[in-house]
Scaffold this motif. Structure first.
Motif, PDB file in Angstrom:
ATOM      1  N   ASP A   1       1.950   6.309  -8.628  1.00 32.17           N
ATOM      2  CA  ASP A   1       2.092   6.994  -7.337  1.00 32.17           C
ATOM      3  C   ASP A   1       2.301   8.496  -7.498  1.00 32.17           C
ATOM      4  O   ASP A   1       1.709   9.294  -6.754  1.00 32.17           O
ATOM      5  N   LEU A   2       3.145   8.904  -8.433  1.00 30.95           N
ATOM      6  CA  LEU A   2       3.412  10.328  -8.585  1.00 30.95           C
ATOM      7  C   LEU A   2       2.203  11.073  -9.131  1.00 30.95           C
ATOM      8  O   LEU A   2       1.920  12.206  -8.714  1.00 30.95           O
TER       9      LEU A   2
ATOM     10  N   ASP B   1       0.177  14.047  -7.304  1.00 35.09           N
ATOM     11  CA  ASP B   1      -0.049  15.319  -7.990  1.00 35.09           C
ATOM     12  C   ASP B   1      -1.522  15.707  -7.957  1.00 35.09           C
ATOM     13  O   ASP B   1      -1.871  16.862  -7.676  1.00 35.09           O
ATOM     14  N   ARG B   2      -2.394  14.750  -8.218  1.00 36.48           N
ATOM     15  CA  ARG B   2      -3.829  15.063  -8.231  1.00 36.48           C
ATOM     16  C   ARG B   2      -4.345  15.387  -6.816  1.00 36.48           C
ATOM     17  O   ARG B   2      -5.223  16.238  -6.641  1.00 36.48           O
ATOM     18  N   GLU B   3      -3.784  14.731  -5.813  1.00 31.62           N
ATOM     19  CA  GLU B   3      -4.157  15.049  -4.439  1.00 31.62           C
ATOM     20  C   GLU B   3      -3.708  16.471  -4.067  1.00 31.62           C
ATOM     21  O   GLU B   3      -4.430  17.202  -3.386  1.00 31.62           O
TER      22      GLU B   3
ATOM     23  N   VAL C   1      -7.286   2.369  -7.906  1.00 34.12           N
ATOM     24  CA  VAL C   1      -6.245   2.495  -8.935  1.00 34.12           C
ATOM     25  C   VAL C   1      -6.515   3.618  -9.939  1.00 34.12           C
ATOM     26  O   VAL C   1      -5.773   3.774 -10.904  1.00 34.12           O
ATOM     27  N   ASP C   2      -7.543   4.416  -9.718  1.00 40.42           N
ATOM     28  CA  ASP C   2      -7.861   5.540 -10.598  1.00 40.42           C
ATOM     29  C   ASP C   2      -7.098   6.770 -10.100  1.00 40.42           C
ATOM     30  O   ASP C   2      -7.477   7.379  -9.101  1.00 40.42           O
ATOM     31  N   VAL C   3      -6.033   7.144 -10.806  1.00 39.50           N
ATOM     32  CA  VAL C   3      -5.192   8.238 -10.310  1.00 39.50           C
ATOM     33  C   VAL C   3      -5.901   9.580 -10.319  1.00 39.50           C
ATOM     34  O   VAL C   3      -5.501  10.508  -9.612  1.00 39.50           O
ATOM     35  N   GLU C   4      -6.951   9.715 -11.115  1.00 36.97           N
ATOM     36  CA  GLU C   4      -7.658  10.986 -11.182  1.00 36.97           C
ATOM     37  C   GLU C   4      -8.639  11.185 -10.032  1.00 36.97           C
ATOM     38  O   GLU C   4      -8.939  12.321  -9.673  1.00 36.97           O
TER      39      GLU C   4
ATOM     40  N   GLY D   1      -4.444  23.076  -4.228  1.00 39.50           N
ATOM     41  CA  GLY D   1      -4.516  23.992  -5.357  1.00 39.50           C
ATOM     42  C   GLY D   1      -3.162  24.219  -6.016  1.00 39.50           C
ATOM     43  O   GLY D   1      -2.907  25.277  -6.591  1.00 39.50           O
ATOM     44  N   THR D   2      -2.291  23.219  -5.958  1.00 42.56           N
ATOM     45  CA  THR D   2      -0.959  23.325  -6.538  1.00 42.56           C
ATOM     46  C   THR D   2      -0.604  21.993  -7.185  1.00 42.56           C
ATOM     47  O   THR D   2      -1.447  21.103  -7.266  1.00 42.56           O
ATOM     48  N   SER D   3       0.620  21.866  -7.665  1.00 40.21           N
ATOM     49  CA  SER D   3       1.021  20.647  -8.362  1.00 40.21           C
ATOM     50  C   SER D   3       2.327  20.127  -7.793  1.00 40.21           C
ATOM     51  O   SER D   3       3.083  20.852  -7.138  1.00 40.21           O
ATOM     52  N   LEU D   4       2.634  18.872  -8.101  1.00 40.83           N
ATOM     53  CA  LEU D   4       3.900  18.289  -7.662  1.00 40.83           C
ATOM     54  C   LEU D   4       5.074  19.016  -8.314  1.00 40.83           C
ATOM     55  O   LEU D   4       6.121  19.206  -7.688  1.00 40.83           O
TER      56      LEU D   4
END
Length: 241
Positions: free
Chosen positions: A105-106, A110-112, A19-22, A118-121
């Motif tokens: 989820d978003l 984004d972090r993945e 559950v750690d989004v980072e 090397g980009t963002s959502l």
């Protein structure tokens, strides 16, 4: 007249290593689409080999194991690219995108993307913004004084929506979509005249107010936990590892 909650929608969900989004990783993801409330659901599903062990606690929740992910999964770099492109396609088509607890989820997606591409959502959604509908935010705003928990399971029971196989990405996405349709129908006098774009903006305000209320409760309780007011994507506090 057809209201937004009766028309075409998409819904997105993930199952992850934690559950750690980072720092946690996506294992499965699903995007479901439905043209009408009673119409068939089309599914697109992904499996990633996260490259990290799936903790036993996570496996107890969703049943996904390291062995299964290695056998069925593809490289996360490929999977997150495909997922981001699929979500961007829904935005370009003007479809509302249902996500239960969207900041989880978003943000994780984004972090993945930052980690593996090397980009963002935001870069994928640059040509058309995501129009997110979050049943958790909607329900808490529209029925704020109701007692009890507001997990997907609890909300489905309250609104009479079939959950199916809980903690399966496609099943959870389908249930969340049905949940937003049910909330829209129940509160049609409040929500029916709004467009998904207007609702997206209002949910950001509603979520911020809800988060501030929760933060006050934590403070009074002596808890050091901090609540992010951002929606539908959390702020990037530091570089994801």
């Amino acid at each position: 007249m057809t209201f937004w909650y009766e028309g075409p929608m998409a819904s997105f969900d993930t199952e992850t290593t934690g559950v750690d989004v980072e720092h946690d990783r996506i294992v499965t993801a699903a995007l479901v689409l439905q043209d009408t409330a009673d119409g068939p659901v089309r599914r697109r599903e992904w499996v990633a080999d996260p490259g990290l062990p799936i903790p036993a606690g996570a496996t107890e929740v969703h049943g996904l194991t390291d062995e299964w992910a290695r056998r069925n999964g593809r490289p996360p770099r490929v999977v997150v690219e495909e997922v981001a492109r699929a979500l961007a396609e829904t935005a370009r088509a003007g479809l509302p995108l249902v996500i239960m607890n969207a900041p989880y989820d978003l943000t994780l997606l984004d972090r993945e993307l930052r980690r593996h591409r090397g980009t963002s959502l935001a870069q994928y959604a640059a040509s058309a913004p995501l129009l997110v509908l979050d049943p958790r935010v909607l329900d808490k705003h529209l029925d704020r004084y109701r007692k009890g928990r507001r997990t997907l399971t609890d909300l489905c029971a309250h609104y009479g929506v079939d959950l199916g196989t809980a903690h399966d990405a496609a099943a959870d996405a389908t249930a969340a979509l049905g949940l937003v349709r049910a909330i829209g129908a129940r509160f049609g006098s409040t929500l029916g005249a709004l467009t998904p774009a207007e609702l997206h903006l209002r949910q950001a305000v509603w979520h911020a107010a809800q988060a501030r209320g929760l933060q006050q409760w934590f403070t009074r309780s002596g808890s050091p936990e901090l609540v992010d007011t951002s929606w539908p994507l959390r702020r990037q506090v530091d570089q994801a590892a």
